[in-house]
Design a protein around this motif. Structure first.
Motif, PDB file in Angstrom:
ATOM      1  N   VAL A  33      10.006   6.271   6.954  1.00  0.00           N
ATOM      2  CA  VAL A  33      11.017   6.536   5.964  1.00  0.00           C
ATOM      3  C   VAL A  33      12.054   7.409   6.661  1.00  0.00           C
ATOM      4  CG1 VAL A  33       9.711   8.495   5.038  1.00  0.00           C
ATOM      5  CG2 VAL A  33      11.426   7.399   3.635  1.00  0.00           C
ATOM      6  N   GLN A  34      13.316   7.023   6.485  1.00  0.00           N
ATOM      7  CA  GLN A  34      14.431   7.721   7.138  1.00  0.00           C
ATOM      8  C   GLN A  34      14.162   7.934   8.623  1.00  0.00           C
ATOM      9  OE1 GLN A  34      15.982  11.016   4.981  1.00  0.00           O
ATOM     10  NE2 GLN A  34      15.780   9.988   3.022  1.00  0.00           N
ATOM     11  N   GLY A  35      13.608   6.912   9.247  1.00  0.00           N
ATOM     12  CA  GLY A  35      13.423   6.956  10.683  1.00  0.00           C
ATOM     13  C   GLY A  35      12.228   7.758  11.152  1.00  0.00           C
ATOM     14  N   GLN A  36      11.512   8.412  10.246  1.00  0.00           N
ATOM     15  CA  GLN A  36      10.330   9.162  10.650  1.00  0.00           C
ATOM     16  C   GLN A  36       9.078   8.386  10.314  1.00  0.00           C
ATOM     17  OE1 GLN A  36       9.856  13.322   9.743  1.00  0.00           O
ATOM     18  NE2 GLN A  36      12.000  13.456   9.233  1.00  0.00           N
ATOM     19  N   ARG A  37       8.147   8.417  11.236  1.00  0.00           N
ATOM     20  CA  ARG A  37       6.920   7.659  11.010  1.00  0.00           C
ATOM     21  C   ARG A  37       5.823   8.506  10.404  1.00  0.00           C
ATOM     22  NH1 ARG A  37       5.384   2.947  15.086  1.00  0.00           N
ATOM     23  NH2 ARG A  37       7.472   2.303  15.643  1.00  0.00           N
ATOM     24  N   PHE A  38       5.027   7.838   9.577  1.00  0.00           N
ATOM     25  CA  PHE A  38       3.860   8.496   8.994  1.00  0.00           C
ATOM     26  C   PHE A  38       2.721   7.490   8.974  1.00  0.00           C
ATOM     27  CE2 PHE A  38       7.596  10.539   7.305  1.00  0.00           C
ATOM     28  CZ  PHE A  38       7.313  11.877   7.534  1.00  0.00           C
ATOM     29  N   ALA A  39       1.520   8.006   8.928  1.00  0.00           N
ATOM     30  CA  ALA A  39       0.364   7.115   8.886  1.00  0.00           C
ATOM     31  C   ALA A  39      -0.327   7.251   7.528  1.00  0.00           C
ATOM     32  CB  ALA A  39      -0.604   7.476  10.005  1.00  0.00           C
ATOM     33  N   ILE A  40      -0.841   6.142   7.042  1.00  0.00           N
ATOM     34  CA  ILE A  40      -1.587   6.147   5.780  1.00  0.00           C
ATOM     35  C   ILE A  40      -2.979   5.613   6.086  1.00  0.00           C
ATOM     36  CG2 ILE A  40      -1.751   5.151   3.469  1.00  0.00           C
ATOM     37  CD1 ILE A  40       1.264   4.825   3.516  1.00  0.00           C
ATOM     38  N   PRO A  41      -4.025   6.339   5.707  1.00  0.00           N
ATOM     39  CA  PRO A  41      -5.370   5.824   5.983  1.00  0.00           C
ATOM     40  C   PRO A  41      -5.559   4.451   5.353  1.00  0.00           C
ATOM     41  CG  PRO A  41      -5.457   8.073   5.149  1.00  0.00           C
ATOM     42  CD  PRO A  41      -4.047   7.627   5.017  1.00  0.00           C
ATOM     43  N   GLN A  42      -6.049   3.528   6.145  1.00  0.00           N
ATOM     44  CA  GLN A  42      -6.192   2.152   5.685  1.00  0.00           C
ATOM     45  C   GLN A  42      -7.103   2.052   4.463  1.00  0.00           C
ATOM     46  OE1 GLN A  42      -4.563  -0.405   7.584  1.00  0.00           O
ATOM     47  NE2 GLN A  42      -4.915  -1.474   5.679  1.00  0.00           N
ATOM     48  N   SER A  43      -8.022   2.996   4.340  1.00  0.00           N
ATOM     49  CA  SER A  43      -8.988   2.891   3.247  1.00  0.00           C
ATOM     50  C   SER A  43      -8.312   2.974   1.884  1.00  0.00           C
ATOM     51  CB  SER A  43     -10.025   3.989   3.378  1.00  0.00           C
ATOM     52  OG  SER A  43      -9.391   5.238   3.361  1.00  0.00           O
ATOM     53  N   PHE A  44      -7.123   3.559   1.838  1.00  0.00           N
ATOM     54  CA  PHE A  44      -6.426   3.644   0.565  1.00  0.00           C
ATOM     55  C   PHE A  44      -5.615   2.388   0.275  1.00  0.00           C
ATOM     56  CE2 PHE A  44      -6.889   8.201   1.341  1.00  0.00           C
ATOM     57  CZ  PHE A  44      -7.264   8.623   0.083  1.00  0.00           C
ATOM     58  N   VAL A  45      -5.285   1.657   1.341  1.00  0.00           N
ATOM     59  CA  VAL A  45      -4.291   0.596   1.183  1.00  0.00           C
ATOM     60  C   VAL A  45      -4.917  -0.610   0.516  1.00  0.00           C
ATOM     61  CG1 VAL A  45      -2.689  -0.919   2.370  1.00  0.00           C
ATOM     62  CG2 VAL A  45      -3.033   1.416   3.187  1.00  0.00           C
ATOM     63  N   GLU A  46      -4.383  -0.961  -0.605  1.00  0.00           N
ATOM     64  CA  GLU A  46      -4.885  -2.097  -1.358  1.00  0.00           C
ATOM     65  C   GLU A  46      -4.086  -3.327  -0.960  1.00  0.00           C
ATOM     66  OE1 GLU A  46      -7.274  -1.706  -3.611  1.00  0.00           O
ATOM     67  OE2 GLU A  46      -7.078  -3.260  -5.129  1.00  0.00           O
ATOM     68  N   GLU A  47      -2.825  -3.160  -0.824  1.00  0.00           N
ATOM     69  CA  GLU A  47      -1.955  -4.289  -0.602  1.00  0.00           C
ATOM     70  C   GLU A  47      -0.601  -3.768  -0.151  1.00  0.00           C
ATOM     71  OE1 GLU A  47      -2.553  -6.750  -3.952  1.00  0.00           O
ATOM     72  OE2 GLU A  47      -1.167  -8.265  -3.233  1.00  0.00           O
ATOM     73  N   ILE A  48       0.133  -4.625   0.560  1.00  0.00           N
ATOM     74  CA  ILE A  48       1.510  -4.233   0.841  1.00  0.00           C
ATOM     75  C   ILE A  48       2.425  -5.300   0.283  1.00  0.00           C
ATOM     76  CG2 ILE A  48       1.067  -2.778   2.832  1.00  0.00           C
ATOM     77  CD1 ILE A  48       1.467  -5.007   4.661  1.00  0.00           C
ATOM     78  N   ALA A  49       3.566  -4.911  -0.168  1.00  0.00           N
ATOM     79  CA  ALA A  49       4.456  -5.861  -0.820  1.00  0.00           C
ATOM     80  C   ALA A  49       5.894  -5.489  -0.521  1.00  0.00           C
ATOM     81  CB  ALA A  49       4.219  -5.851  -2.325  1.00  0.00           C
ATOM     82  N   HIS A  50       6.754  -6.480  -0.605  1.00  0.00           N
ATOM     83  CA  HIS A  50       8.170  -6.253  -0.410  1.00  0.00           C
ATOM     84  C   HIS A  50       8.786  -5.967  -1.761  1.00  0.00           C
ATOM     85  CE1 HIS A  50      12.237  -6.628   0.818  1.00  0.00           C
ATOM     86  NE2 HIS A  50      11.908  -6.940   2.043  1.00  0.00           N
ATOM     87  N   GLY A  51       9.592  -4.941  -1.815  1.00  0.00           N
ATOM     88  CA  GLY A  51      10.217  -4.576  -3.076  1.00  0.00           C
ATOM     89  C   GLY A  51      11.076  -5.698  -3.650  1.00  0.00           C
ATOM     90  N   ALA A  52      11.557  -6.568  -2.782  1.00  0.00           N
ATOM     91  CA  ALA A  52      12.452  -7.616  -3.251  1.00  0.00           C
ATOM     92  C   ALA A  52      11.667  -8.826  -3.749  1.00  0.00           C
ATOM     93  CB  ALA A  52      13.374  -8.049  -2.109  1.00  0.00           C
ATOM     94  N   SER A  53      10.381  -8.797  -3.638  1.00  0.00           N
ATOM     95  CA  SER A  53       9.585  -9.942  -4.030  1.00  0.00           C
ATOM     96  C   SER A  53       9.757 -10.206  -5.525  1.00  0.00           C
ATOM     97  CB  SER A  53       8.144  -9.626  -3.646  1.00  0.00           C
ATOM     98  OG  SER A  53       7.268 -10.145  -4.542  1.00  0.00           O
ATOM     99  N   ALA A  54       9.724 -11.491  -5.876  1.00  0.00           N
ATOM    100  CA  ALA A  54      10.123 -11.888  -7.230  1.00  0.00           C
ATOM    101  C   ALA A  54       9.160 -11.383  -8.290  1.00  0.00           C
ATOM    102  CB  ALA A  54      10.232 -13.404  -7.308  1.00  0.00           C
ATOM    103  N   ASN A  55       7.915 -11.183  -7.945  1.00  0.00           N
ATOM    104  CA  ASN A  55       6.996 -10.774  -9.005  1.00  0.00           C
ATOM    105  C   ASN A  55       6.814  -9.269  -9.077  1.00  0.00           C
ATOM    106  OD1 ASN A  55       5.678 -10.629  -6.665  1.00  0.00           O
ATOM    107  ND2 ASN A  55       4.001 -12.012  -7.190  1.00  0.00           N
ATOM    108  N   ILE A  56       7.780  -8.563  -8.537  1.00  0.00           N
ATOM    109  CA  ILE A  56       7.757  -7.114  -8.702  1.00  0.00           C
ATOM    110  C   ILE A  56       8.957  -6.713  -9.528  1.00  0.00           C
ATOM    111  CG2 ILE A  56       8.129  -4.943  -7.473  1.00  0.00           C
ATOM    112  CD1 ILE A  56       6.295  -5.847  -5.368  1.00  0.00           C
ATOM    113  N   GLU A  57       8.704  -5.924 -10.530  1.00  0.00           N
ATOM    114  CA  GLU A  57       9.813  -5.428 -11.343  1.00  0.00           C
ATOM    115  C   GLU A  57       9.791  -3.924 -11.294  1.00  0.00           C
ATOM    116  OE1 GLU A  57       9.517  -6.785 -15.334  1.00  0.00           O
ATOM    117  OE2 GLU A  57       9.422  -8.872 -14.659  1.00  0.00           O
TER     118      GLU A  57
END
Lengths: 786, 143
Positions: free
Chosen positions: A408-432
């Motif tokens: 975010v804003q050019g800075q990197r961060f790590a997220i433990p994979q165990s929390f990650v359920e799914e990744i999605a694009h904000g522009a995807s049609a089924n996201i409001e």
């Protein structure tokens, strides 16, 4: 000897070694409360562990020693020298028996009753004699020594040092790799360097394994314990385990073994009611005990749930007052949860009768002491009549974590994979996106999920969740779900996590730091704390309100099947399973690759061959996925076949790679999905624009723009733009008839959002049925009436 | 009593930390900021594949202003964590010529918290500071 028994022996011996000094000190100062407590816990633990095995004598000894010590703890008895000797004699006997168990010998001769009798306040000198005798024989048996070890026990600090050394080596290797790359080092270095990397990888894996154990290891012993306990108590208890695959540090497993055994004993003894009581309360006679482990970031949470009678706050309160823990006036103003927490205080037991199983009020304070010693926490929540839940949070000292890097804003961060359920694009049609007050919500698969922007979380600036973000859907340990909006999602990798300096830790936003391959430090986000700070821990599963727009019927059907495979270049990929018509194995000689053209002969037919790229075909046999769009067959050469998996249609976009439809997250791994439509369109004879059939699409619909249009043009159609063009095929959405005058019969395709309505007719197509659509397009173009 | 110390300049004052505490002096290259961290934590940087927390000494003392970056920074290890101290300049390593002595009236409100005392050197009197107190940052003043 089986593992459990070996563990028991080793553990008893270790505990004894640890309290040996205490014993001597206690002898000279019998009123020393701390020492008394330590010895008391020892006999209590031995008694508890005997519950696993059939050692009635050992259990009897420890139970009577515990009983005598409890009297002393309660101040009802003075620890005179005779009592001290009697207790020491019993501890010696415990050790003797343990040695005998290890050696697989018969227990040493009887005589326990003297030892037990010696504990009585009015015991004669017989006790002392017995104690002395026992001491002598103990000395004798020690000479024999334990049998030769088949394994060695190492101090965990040593393992820690090796582990951190290896972690540093990995980082140093990464650093070296970067420098070699930058300096364009000689190719002769590559070989040895690769070898070094390989060896390092193996060592790292071995060291990690050295320290890790599945929690199953702990679970294995529990069913027997529960079974025996419930049989003793005339209860029926079913025990259920979840998360056996969660791995944690071996030492950690040892540390939580006792507390968990205590909690289970308590649950069976006090929690779950007798069958008759349960029946009267309208419950199943069989009580349920659930133990669920879950890794959430750098912590393991273990939840022990029983469906018994729950904690009685009235009883606990009364007991606490009568034991002098709190005063009545303090109790009067205490909330129920605080009263429940009193069970963790020393010297509180609500059981009416003292039994051999639990209930001297030591269990819970020992449990808490042990959990807190390892930096964990324990809490309880209970509903009267419905059951009790104990929540344990255990830190994970494991220092390698699989993580997703985002920026975010050019800075990197790590997220433990165990929390990650799914990744999605904000522009995807089924996201409001929607906003409620100052909070952002996303609607994803019919669920309203709170959405945080990492910018806001890290105070890098104020922004609202929006379509230009990528969303990482995170599942909290408590089951809650929330979305975190970031600018980019990079990669998934194994990171060596190092602790952070206290000043940085204070922020509460980070769990650790690590160096990426390029040598830049990156911070690991502390997802649980971030969620807590945002107030998401309790209320993260709000369902869409009834009044809100009906959930799209498509939501459930939005899953599709893909097939994974390893391409010839060694990378894992996937393709829509619908396109795969069969799998062939052909001789390499059937393949003909020429400049810019590759073909293969299968079943006496020449087919286009894709997936070969510039890879050399070295094997004699080549696996082919035969893809079919019902008109043309294409062969896709693969190195290895994977499996078919149901995924969500929501693929993360593949930036810059047009041959990829998107990236799916499978078992935590990003897998690019090959764009089948592009494969086919790219393999058709290129038609000039003029000769392409013209298709008219509904206007002003986002789904059409994003999904349908690319699909239709990939299938070889030009899209009608002007009002005056005469379309060969017209596609309309259900409920919106096309505003076209020149519609010829059989040339209209209607797209349905509800799969149930589609399918009756070839020209009625469900919106995610690609094959159906292609087929409909084809037949509509030919003008065939269906 | 003759102890080796590393002379530093913070806010135009000459201070020192015992040389035994300084692991190395590095050239600070890229510093990666840490959002939400206290202002005296400039960020993280990497040294020999370990990550370091970069502390702006001026701010850690509670002195207004910012230390110019780009200079060399001494690295200290405190409680298992590595810190790079951002100072105005790293001067030299010299020997002390006296014991540590207090100064009547103290060293001033910002300095008193981290001061160990004064030592004589051939460059004149120098304030010896305690790096482990320094990296804790300014203590929140009681209201």
């Amino acid at each position: 000897m089986d593992d459990l028994l070996a563990d028991f022996v080793a553990e008893t011996r270790e505990m004894l070694e640890a309290i040996e000094g205490e014993l001597v000190a206690w002898e000279s100062e019998p009123s020393d409360r701390a020492r008394l407590d330590a010895i008391f816990r020892f006999v209590h633990t031995v008694k508890g562990n005997c519950g696993f095995f059939d050692f009635p004598r050992l259990e009897k000894l420890s139970h009577s020693a515990e009983g005598a010590l409890a009297e002393v703890r309660a101040g009802r008895r003075h620890p005179d020298s005779r009592l001290v000797s009697a207790v020491l004699a019993i501890i010696d006997r415990i050790m003797q028996m343990t040695n005998a168990i290890e050696a697989g010998e018969e227990m040493p001769a009887q005589g326990d009753e003297f030892l037990i009798a010696a504990l009585e306040p009015d015991a004669s000198d017989v006790g002392e004699i017995a104690a002395m005798q026992s001491g002598e024989s103990a000395a004798k048996s020690n000479e024999a020594g334990p049998s030769a070890p088949r394994t060695i026990r190492l101090p965990v600090e040593l393992l820690d040092r090796v582990m951190s050394g290896v972690s540093d080596m990995v980082l140093a290797r990464n650093d070296l790799a970067r420098r070699l790359r930058e300096s364009g080092a000689e190719p002769t270095l590559d070989g040895p360097f690769e070898r070094l990397s390989g060896i390092l990888g193996d060592v790292r894996e071995a060291v990690t394994k050295m320290r890790m154990q599945r929690i199953e290891h702990l679970y294995n012993a529990l069913p027997r314990l529960v079974r025996d306990l419930s049989a003793d108590l005339g209860k029926q208890v079913m025990v259920d385990f979840e998360g056996g695959a969660v791995e944690l540090d071996r030492e950690m497993i040892e540390m939580i073994r006792d507390p968990i055994v205590h909690l289970i004993r308590n649950a069976v003894d006090h929690g779950i009611e007798a069958p008759a009581v349960r029946r009267a309360a309208g419950k199943r006679e069989i009580g349920m005990l659930t133990i669920a482990a879950r890794q959430s970031g750098n912590r393991i949470s273990i939840v022990i749930t029983d469906d018994g009678g729950g904690l009685s706050t009235a009883k606990i309160g009364a007991k606490a007052v009568s034991n002098g823990l709190i005063t009545q006036s303090e109790l009067d103003v205490m909330p129920d949860s605080a009263i429940s927490d009193l069970i963790f205080e020393a010297g509180l037991s609500t059981a009416d009768e003292v039994s051999a199983i639990s209930g001297r009020g030591v269990g819970m304070d020992v449990v808490r002491a042990n959990i807190e010693k390892i930096g964990g926490t324990i809490s309880v929540s209970s509903n009267p009549g419905e059951g009790t839940m104990f929540f344990l949070q255990i830190p994970l000292t494991l220092s390698i974590i699989s993580a997703l890097t985002v920026s975010v804003q050019g800075q990197r961060f790590a997220i433990p994979q165990s929390f990650v359920e799914e990744i999605a694009h904000g522009a995807s049609a089924n996201i409001e996106f929607s906003q409620v007050g100052d909070s952002d919500l996303v609607t994803f698969r019919g669920k309203r999920i709170p959405c945080l922007s990492l910018d806001n979380v890290l105070e890098l600036g104020q922004r609202r969740a929006a379509r230009d973000q990528r969303l990482v859907l995170l599942r909290l340990g408590s089951g809650g779900l929330f979305a975190l909006g970031v600018d980019r999602i990079h990669d998934q990798e194994d990171l060596v996590i190092k602790p952070l300096a206290p000043a940085v830790m204070q922020t509460g936003a980070y769990a650790g730091t690590t160096l990426l391959d390029d040598g830049s430090p990156v911070l690991m986000l502390d997802i649980a704390t971030i969620a807590q700070q945002a107030g998401l821990i309790t209320d993260s599963r709000a369902r869409p309100a009834q009044a809100s727009a009906p959930v799209k019927a498509a939501a459930e059907a939005e899953r599709r099947s893909i097939m994974t495979f390893v391409a010839l270049d060694g990378r894992k990929r996937a393709i829509d399973l619908g396109l795969v018509s069969r799998i062939d194995l052909v001789d390499a000689s059937a393949i003909d690759i020429d400049a810019g053209r590759s073909q293969v002969v299968v079943d006496d037919r020449i087919m286009k061959l894709v997936g070969v790229g510039c890879a050399q075909i070295t094997d004699e046999k080549v696996k082919l996925l035969r893809l079919s769009d019902s008109e043309t067959d294409i062969a896709y050469a693969v190195a290895e076949l994977g499996e078919s998996i149901d995924i969500s249609t929501d693929l993360a976009p593949a930036e810059g790679d047009e041959t990829i439809e998107g990236v799916a997250l499978i078992d935590g791994q990003p897998v690019p999905v090959v764009d089948g439509f592009r494969l086919f369109s790219g393999n058709q004879h290129q038609q000039s624009r003029d000769s392409r059939p013209l298709c008219r699409l509904p206007e002003g619909d986002e789904w059409v723009e994003r999904m349908l249009k690319p699909m239709v043009s990939a299938a070889g159609y030009a899209i009608a733009t002007g009002e005056d063009e005469t379309a060969d095929v017209v596609i309309a959405l259900e409920g919106t008839p096309p505003d076209v005058a020149d519609l010829k019969a059989g040339r209209l395709i209607t797209i349905h959002a509800d799969p149930a309505k589609a399918g009756n007719d070839k020209h009625e197509v469900y919106r995610y049925d690609r094959d159906g659509l292609i087929e409909a397009l084809r037949s509509a173009r030919l003008g065939k009436a269906s | 009593m003759n102890e080796l110390i590393v002379l530093l300049h913070i806010d135009d004052r000459r201070v020192a930390i015992p040389a035994a505490e300084v692991q190395s002096v590095i050239e600070l290259e890229d510093i990666y900021p840490v959002p939400r961290a206290p202002d005296f934590v400039v960020g993280l940087t990497a040294m020999r594949s370990r990550s370091l927390t970069v502390i702006d000494c001026r701010r850690a003392l509670g002195i207004a202003g910012e230390t110019a970056t780009g200079e060399r920074a001494p690295v200290v290890e405190i409680a298992g964590h590595l810190y790079a101290l951002l100072v105005d300049a790293v001067d030299d390593v010299i020997e002390t010529q006296s014991d540590i002595r207090p100064v009547a009236g103290g060293f001033g409100k910002e300095w008193q918290r981290v001061a160990r005392g004064m030592v004589e050197t051939d460059r004149g009197p120098t304030l010896l500071i305690n790096a482990s107190l320094l990296i804790e940052g300014p203590v929140a003043r009681a209201a």
